[in-house]
Scaffold this motif. Structure first.
Motif, PDB file in Angstrom:
ATOM      1  N   MET A   1     -55.564  11.754  22.951  1.00 51.82           N
ATOM      2  CA  MET A   1     -54.772  11.136  22.408  1.00 51.82           C
ATOM      3  C   MET A   1     -53.737  12.176  22.924  1.00 51.82           C
ATOM      4  O   MET A   1     -52.628  11.911  22.587  1.00 51.82           O
ATOM      5  CB  MET A   1     -54.956  11.346  21.065  1.00 51.82           C
TER       6      MET A   1
ATOM      7  N   ALA B   1     -52.202  11.722  25.673  1.00 54.33           N
ATOM      8  CA  ALA B   1     -51.482  10.569  25.462  1.00 54.33           C
ATOM      9  C   ALA B   1     -49.656  11.279  24.976  1.00 54.33           C
ATOM     10  O   ALA B   1     -49.041  10.294  25.065  1.00 54.33           O
ATOM     11  CB  ALA B   1     -51.662   9.752  24.966  1.00 54.33           C
TER      12      ALA B   1
ATOM     13  N   PRO C   1     -58.650   4.256  28.069  1.00 53.56           N
ATOM     14  CA  PRO C   1     -57.992   6.150  26.917  1.00 53.56           C
ATOM     15  C   PRO C   1     -56.889   6.264  26.383  1.00 53.56           C
ATOM     16  O   PRO C   1     -56.892   6.500  24.548  1.00 53.56           O
ATOM     17  CB  PRO C   1     -58.655   6.710  27.631  1.00 53.56           C
TER      18      PRO C   1
ATOM     19  N   VAL D   1     -54.383   3.618  21.569  1.00 51.35           N
ATOM     20  CA  VAL D   1     -54.341   3.574  20.118  1.00 51.35           C
ATOM     21  C   VAL D   1     -55.663   2.922  19.948  1.00 51.35           C
ATOM     22  O   VAL D   1     -56.406   3.634  18.480  1.00 51.35           O
ATOM     23  CB  VAL D   1     -52.628   3.665  19.599  1.00 51.35           C
ATOM     24  N   LEU D   2     -55.461   2.138  19.949  1.00 51.92           N
ATOM     25  CA  LEU D   2     -56.871   1.413  19.201  1.00 51.92           C
ATOM     26  C   LEU D   2     -58.220   1.433  20.460  1.00 51.92           C
ATOM     27  O   LEU D   2     -59.931   0.969  19.494  1.00 51.92           O
ATOM     28  CB  LEU D   2     -56.402  -0.260  19.220  1.00 51.92           C
ATOM     29  N   SER D   3     -58.054   1.636  21.277  1.00 52.91           N
ATOM     30  CA  SER D   3     -59.396   2.151  22.256  1.00 52.91           C
ATOM     31  C   SER D   3     -60.664   3.504  21.558  1.00 52.91           C
ATOM     32  O   SER D   3     -60.045   4.149  20.843  1.00 52.91           O
ATOM     33  CB  SER D   3     -59.194   3.196  23.264  1.00 52.91           C
TER      34      SER D   3
END
Lengths: 408, 419
Positions: free
Chosen positions: A335, A338, A386, A389-391
């Motif tokens: 994250m 990201a 990856p 956000v919902l991974s």
């Protein structure tokens, strides 16, 4: 008592079972493979692992009768995440830490892995988050805070977990090592403590070379555990990991590294965007934390979301890390990568910045950091990309062993 | 408050005159945000929609409009973009801890007396704090600014719009509520000096005691006012005056409370003395969600998203926001700026989504829920006709990691554009 034996018996069966299972090759079929190599992303790809290693990968690979075939249709497979630095495992799960030997600001003789607590809950959580390699570094309150080491997050002792007992030497710049009523009390003092001791190490090395030539006992320098470590730095055996935030501290680190000709890796480097050309000119790798820390310091004030992208586009090798005081914990590294993408970093570079690039910076890229034939089978299987956000991580493998399985 | 409105009127009138003198055609020109997926928040999602802004308000929200009919409008193209209401941060200290955060810049807590409700944050807000610029870049158009949590009773909070240079233009509400604080902060603030209160026993007593004395004060004045000739005039006391407004429900209280027992203490005391509260931080709120919901008390959660257990942060995350929502609590998400930059409010909320908060609830937690909590649901918090034209244009879905804030409109004026 009986219960204990029964439990032990069960554990033995489980461990044995897994080992036997691992003997048989496993083939994952139909996955999106994020290889982090020149092959890039392989859609609908297959991946074969055996004996703890990656055996084969590609669109079509041979499957033999002996293989265990796993349907990975729609799943994403990436290499295990390589954490470019962390205090996890030596900070006592934030209850009783051992990261700073504050008694002496010149403590290069210390090894971070000597403070490793193998039963740390944070290490367990790190493993479950797919962090399969961790570079453990001492804190930042001393000028020389000690030697860093590399571990995998499984095992019951330092010996079982260690991948590299010593990876580099950590030197800290800026606000943290300054002491209001002690030494050093200014940036001048920090630079002097570093230079003074490297001068001593140069002399130590000269004496040592003389002794090696003459073999005369009276030429032998007095044993010095601290200078022995600094000598390894001067000889180019290990790099210096320099924790610095402000641009002037970055430049001080660079200046001293040139004066004593040692290898340098920059950590944090919050204001690196101000001296991009200087860093690029010397090809110094940078480990950065894109997300703002909850622990405020003036030297971190100029953090920018764009920094990772700016450095990457300039051709500088970057690795991404959570950073101390991260409000979201330090485990969810994809994250944070990201987030750097939000700030303009190329998506593929962001993926590499949490896998192959840190492996290269730490000197373990021969076995870690990408899905390449012959490398260790350190893998993460996810239900989505990856950076989605919902991974969710479904499985984690370290050297071919499944060390985490998501509860259904 | 009335004065404030007058000032606002004068300011807007003078601005209007200025525009007229600049160019006649600009006058009355409506703005149209054309295209894009609109999350109205209160009236669902409109694909390929159109928002018409007149003066500083949203005039109409439409499904599709023929481009040729919009000749007289100033157009903002938003095709393939996502449009959400201006974000609201229901709890922050923006302006009270101007960046860089050195001690000379800190005006967050008047920590000289645990009971000190007679100060106002508007007297300390620095409108030139660079955090305001960051907030706008992050799509945050309205912020609640609160006193710190050193005191059991702290000063009066304010609500501001971020998009102005002068404090008087920013202020929406200058006396929103009394700040209260339970738990670690007042304990450590006074405990470290070994000054009362050091324990939870101490502050529960102190709060009750002061509220009782306020009641007594109110009675004395009541008695005097009934018959001023026969009674001696009681002395005015500013602290009692403020808390009198609390007990008369002219003001509410916002209570800083993280541990479950502190939350329960807030519920208990507010019921005992009959005043309205909202809750802040609520890291252990998941343990007492039903009790909070039963009283219909809204909560502002954060800035740490992973929750606490017995006063400690957890290694394994607890999905606090979703558990509170499931229990029926209206949840807002805070930055507690400057602890988390308001530039990151959207990212911050995305991380709550990652922990399992439903996307719809997440969007409400930074728009309509804080608007209601601040009593401004008729002005802000959704894209609806009549509300302030506070609008954020995004590059993609609000809770995608890669989404960027591209344009920010506050009161009908473009305050940030990514180019």
């Amino acid at each position: 008592m009986r219960k204990k034996y029964l439990l032990l018996f069960l554990i033995i069966i489980l461990v044995a079972g897994k080992t036997i299972g691992a003997e048989k090759p496993i083939v994952f079929v139909g996955a999106n493979l994020l290889t982090m190599s020149d092959l890039g992303q392989i859609e609908n790809g297959s991946l074969k692992i055996a004996g703890g290693k990656i055996i084969e990968l590609g669109k079509n690979i041979k499957i033999s009768d002996n293989d265990i075939v796993v349907d990975a249709n729609g799943k994403w497979i990436m290499p295990g995440i390589v954490v470019p630095y962390t205090h996890i495992g030596i900070r006592g799960d934030n209850l009783s830490g051992d990261i700073d030997e504050t008694s002496d600001t010149y403590s290069p003789q210390l090894r971070a892995l000597d403070a490793l607590y193998p039963f740390s809950k944070e290490l367990e959580a790190a493993k479950n988050a797919g962090l399969t390699v961790l570079h453990i570094v001492p804190g930042g309150k001393e000028v020389f805070s000690g030697q860093t080491g590399i571990i995998k997050p499984i095992g019951r002792s330092r010996k079982e977990m260690s991948l590299k007992d010593v990876c580099g030497l950590k030197i800290n710049f800026g606000e943290q090592p300054k002491k209001p009523k002690g030494s050093p009390s200014s940036r001048m003092g920090i630079a002097w403590i570093i230079r003074k001791n490297f001068f001593a190490a140069q002399n130590y090395l000269k004496k040592l070379q003389k002794y090696e030539k003459s073999g005369d006992e009276k030429d032998k320098p007095a044993e010095d555990a601290k200078l022995a470590v600094l000598s390894r730095v001067l000889e180019g055996e290990i790099p210096v990991f320099a924790e610095c935030f402000r641009a002037d501290d970055i430049m001080t680190a660079i200046r001293i590294s040139e004066e004593f000709k040692f290898r340098l890796v920059l950590m944090y480097a919050t204001e690196a965007y101000k001296v991009v050309d200087e860093i690029k000119l010397r090809n110094i790798p940078v480990i950065i934390s894109p997300v703002r820390s909850l622990w405020y310091r003036v030297e971190r004030e100029n953090r920018k979301i764009e920094t990772a992208g700016i450095l990457s586009r300039a051709g500088i090798k970057i690795a991404i890390q959570a950073g101390g005081g991260n409000p979201y914990g330090e485990l969810d590294i994809p994250m944070f990568a990201a987030y750097a993408v939000k700030g303009g970093l190329d998506l593929n570079e962001a993926l590499k910045a949490i896998t192959i690039y840190p492996a290269q910076i730490l000197g373990i890229d021969e076995t870690k950091g990408s899905i390449v034939k012959g490398k260790d089978a350190d893998l993460i299987i996810l239900d989505r990309h990856p950076f989605d956000v919902l991974s969710k991580i479904e499985n984690v493998f370290i050297s071919g062993h499944e060390v985490y399985t998501k509860e259904k | 408050m009335l004065n404030k409105i007058k000032i606002l009127l004068i300011v807007s009138q003078s601005f209007f005159c200025c525009l007229t003198s600049l160019s006649g055609s600009e006058k009355n020109k409506r703005i149209c945000i054309l295209g894009g997926k609109i999350y109205t928040v209160t009236q669902g999602v409109i694909n390929d929609g159109c928002i018409i802004i007149e003066d500083s308000k949203i005039y109409k929200v439409l499904q599709y409009v023929d481009r040729n009919s919009l000749k007289d409008y100033q157009l903002i193209e938003a095709k393939n973009k996502v449009i959400i209401p201006g974000l609201i941060d229901a709890h922050s200290h923006i302006g009270l801890m101007t960046l860089p955060r050195v001690s000379v810049n800190s005006d967050i807590s008047e920590a000289v007396d645990p009971i000190f409700p007679n100060v106002k944050v508007v007297d300390a807000i620095n409108p030139k704090d660079p955090s305001f610029r960051q907030a706008i870049r992050g799509g945050v158009t309205t912020v609640a600014v609160r006193h710190g949590s050193s005191n059991l009773f702290g000063g009066l909070s304010a609500v501001l719009k971020t998009g102005y240079d002068k404090l008087e233009d920013m202020i929406l509400i200058d006396e929103l509520e009394v700040k209260m604080a339970f738990g670690m902060n007042p304990k450590s603030s006074y405990g470290s000096r070994n000054v009362f209160p050091v324990t939870r026993m101490g502050y529960a007593f102190a709060v009750r005691d002061f509220l009782k004395r306020t009641k007594k004060y109110m009675k004395e004045w009541e008695k005097y006012n009934k018959n001023p000739e026969e009674n001696t005039k009681p002395e005015k006391d500013e602290k009692f005056e403020i808390l009198q407004r609390l007990l008369n429900k002219e003001l509410s209280a916002h209570v800083h409370c993280a541990r479950a027992d502190d939350i329960l203490l807030a519920l208990e005391i507010s019921e005992e003395f009959g005043f309205d509260i909202t809750l802040g931080h609520v890291y252990e709120g998941y343990k007492v969600g039903e009790q909070i919901a039963a009283r219909n008390i809204p909560a502002v959660f954060g800035p740490l998203l992973s929750g606490w257990d017995q006063g400690k942060s957890q290694i394994h995350n607890i999905n606090v926001a979703a558990e509170l929502v499931n229990a029926g609590v209206k949840v807002s998400i805070m930055t507690d700026s400057p602890y988390i930059s308001q530039q990151d409010l959207l990212f911050h909320t995305t991380m709550a989504v990652r922990l399992g908060l439903n996307k719809d609830d997440a969007l409400k937690a930074i728009t309509i829920n804080p608007a209601e909590l601040l009593g401004l649901e008729n002005r802000i918090g959704s894209i609806s006709p009549g509300k302030d034209a506070d609008i954020v244009i995004l590059s993609g879905e609000p809770f995608d990691m890669s989404t960027k804030v591209e344009q920010v409109i506050i009161d009908g004026k473009l305050k940030f554009s990514i180019e």
